[in-house]
Design a protein around this motif. Structure first.
Motif, short mmCIF file in Angstrom:
data_model
loop_
_atom_site.label_atom_id
_atom_site.label_comp_id
_atom_site.label_asym_id
_atom_site.label_seq_id
_atom_site.Cartn_x
_atom_site.Cartn_y
_atom_site.Cartn_z
N PRO A 1 -1.65 4.97 3.46
CA PRO A 1 -1.80 3.58 2.98
C PRO A 1 -2.64 2.78 3.96
O PRO A 1 -2.42 2.83 5.17
CB PRO A 1 -0.35 3.08 2.91
N VAL A 2 -3.62 2.04 3.45
CA VAL A 2 -4.62 1.43 4.32
C VAL A 2 -4.54 -0.10 4.25
O VAL A 2 -5.51 -0.76 3.93
CB VAL A 2 -6.03 1.93 3.98
N ALA A 3 -3.36 -0.65 4.51
CA ALA A 3 -3.28 -2.10 4.71
C ALA A 3 -4.03 -2.41 6.00
O ALA A 3 -3.82 -1.75 7.02
CB ALA A 3 -1.83 -2.53 4.81
N ASP A 4 -4.90 -3.41 5.98
CA ASP A 4 -5.84 -3.58 7.08
C ASP A 4 -5.60 -4.82 7.93
O ASP A 4 -6.51 -5.38 8.51
CB ASP A 4 -7.27 -3.57 6.57
N ALA B 1 2.46 0.26 6.42
CA ALA B 1 1.42 1.27 6.23
C ALA B 1 1.23 2.11 7.48
O ALA B 1 1.10 3.34 7.41
CB ALA B 1 0.10 0.59 5.84
N MET B 2 1.19 1.48 8.63
CA MET B 2 0.99 2.21 9.88
C MET B 2 2.18 3.12 10.19
O MET B 2 2.00 4.26 10.64
CB MET B 2 0.75 1.23 11.02
N ALA C 1 0.83 -1.21 0.00
CA ALA C 1 0.00 0.00 0.00
C ALA C 1 0.86 1.25 0.00
O ALA C 1 0.53 2.26 -0.64
CB ALA C 1 -0.93 -0.02 1.21
N THR C 2 1.99 1.21 0.70
CA THR C 2 2.90 2.35 0.73
C THR C 2 3.49 2.62 -0.65
O THR C 2 3.59 3.78 -1.09
CB THR C 2 4.04 2.09 1.74
N GLU C 3 3.85 1.55 -1.36
CA GLU C 3 4.40 1.71 -2.71
C GLU C 3 3.33 2.22 -3.68
O GLU C 3 3.62 3.05 -4.55
CB GLU C 3 4.96 0.38 -3.20
N VAL C 4 2.10 1.75 -3.53
CA VAL C 4 1.02 2.24 -4.37
C VAL C 4 0.87 3.75 -4.21
O VAL C 4 0.75 4.49 -5.18
CB VAL C 4 -0.31 1.52 -4.05
N CYS C 5 0.91 4.22 -2.97
CA CYS C 5 0.83 5.66 -2.72
C CYS C 5 1.94 6.42 -3.44
O CYS C 5 1.72 7.48 -4.02
CB CYS C 5 0.92 5.94 -1.22
N ARG C 6 3.14 5.85 -3.41
CA ARG C 6 4.29 6.53 -4.03
C ARG C 6 4.07 6.73 -5.52
O ARG C 6 4.31 7.82 -6.06
CB ARG C 6 5.54 5.70 -3.79
#
Length: 379
Positions: free
Chosen positions: A40-43, A51-52, A16-21
């Motif tokens: 980033p919303v990995a749940d 993500a957190m 999710a962090t990479e997707v944001c980038r």
């Protein structure tokens, strides 16, 4: 323009962090000075810790643990900026990706390494743990985790039983006289996004056992053993986990965390929403982007992008979904808060090519989206 990026991971491809980038890269080709906030919303599954830490800041900690087969490895977790809250992925120590396909055997795999991560965080002063329990290789009802925290699981001769879901039928008594004292002072919340009970046709073994290497005959053994474990837990600890909603998550680790550490099971999205201030960020945004690897009719069954879209709908904000692919029934999502949905491939591509080109495809797709947005603003 104030833009909020709140995607989940693209499984087996990008966190999710990479997707944001890469979303950020594409937007800035058109709006280089945009105010872009990434949450980033990995749940609870893959990328949860990253993500957190990205959203809230903190420190990544690496410590020696044991993998699902008891081998020495190093695994990481995060301590947030308050120095009191640790974020742990059980998959970092007890995940299926740590094993080769021919090593997967839930009769013997253990969550012991997850317990070691928990213990390390508590010993470092954390009194709040948030544990994501996706991607497990185990079916031991959390007994391995509990062993690492001082519980003893004894047979009729007073000897400790071996690790793994295949030995739970030998359990006669749970000894909790030597439990790690600080465990009682620690608040534990579990990011759990399945509702499966511990046993039965919808239970841990029946639903998830096959992907962990269990043929039908092994599934039956594992299911019976988990039911036996639940009976001993109720007798010795006075905790009823047999019908617990979500108790079957991660091979029964959901039930084990409740029974052995008084954990609270919650939807992973709800935890991330609360911790990161996601709803406030939605309120402040002009446009929200979310997404995951595949979006279809199942997305509205509580998946992360749906949760983001629901917040956007609540606050009358446009929400754009970007996915690796759009599957059957994706058009139903337009009634769930999505303004528009886009898939990445820009031509005939194999799965291998799509995965390899995902960063570029993400940036290019979002660039095209914001070219259209810029044109409408000029009009």
């Amino acid at each position: 323009m104030n833009i909020l990026l709140a995607p989940d991971s693209f499984k087996d491809c990008l966190s999710a962090t990479e997707v944001c980038r890469y979303l950020d890269h594409g937007i800035r080709r058109i709006y280089p000075h945009a105010e872009i906030k990434s949450i980033p919303v990995a749940d609870g599954g893959e990328g949860f810790v990253s993500a957190m830490l990205t959203a809230l800041g903190g420190t990544e900690i690496t410590c020696p643990v044991r993998d699902p087969l008891g081998r020495k490895i190093h695994a990481s977790y995060g301590i947030l900026g308050d120095k009191q809250t640790a974020v742990i992925e059980m998959a970092a120590a007890s995940g299926i990706e740590l094993l080769k396909p021919d090593e997967r055997n839930p009769l013997v795999t253990s969550t012991f390494g997850t317990g070691l991560l928990m213990r390390d965080a508590i010993e470092r002063g954390c009194r709040k743990l948030i544990i994501g329990i996706g991607g497990s290789a185990t079916n031991d009802g959390g007994t391995g985790m509990a062993k690492a925290l001082g519980y003893r699981f004894l047979d009729h001769n007073g000897e400790e039983i071996d690790s793994g879901g295949g030995n739970l039928n030998q359990l006669a008594h749970i000894d909790h006289s030597s439990v790690f004292p600080l465990l009682k002072e620690t608040e534990i919340r579990t990011a759990c996004d399945v509702t499966n009970p511990l046993t039965g046709k919808h239970g841990a073994a029946a639903v998830y056992g096959p992907q962990k290497g269990a043929p039908p005959e092994m599934v039956a053994i594992l299911d019976q053993n988990l039911e036996h474990l639940a009976q001993i837990i109720q007798r010795d600890l006075q905790v009823d986990v047999l019908k617990l909603v979500g108790g079957g998550a991660a091979g029964g680790l959901g039930a084990g965390l409740v029974a052995f550490s008084d954990a609270r099971l919650q939807a992973g999205f709800d935890i991330v929403k609360e911790q990161t201030g996601l709803e406030k960020a939605v309120q402040q945004a002009d446009i929200i982007l979310t997404g995951e690897g595949k979006m279809d009719h199942q997305t509205k069954e509580g998946k992360t992008p749906w949760g983001v879209a629901q917040l956007a709908l609540k606050h009358s904000k446009p929400c754009i979904g970007v996915a690796g692919s759009l599957g059957e029934g994706y058009d139903e999502l337009y009634e769930e808060g999505f303004t528009a949905l886009f898939a990445l491939p820009n031509g005939p591509l194999s799965l291998h090519e799509s995965l390899a080109q995902a960063p570029q495809l993400l940036a290019d797709t979002v660039e095209q989206i914001f070219r259209i947005i810029r044109m409408t603003q000029r009009g």
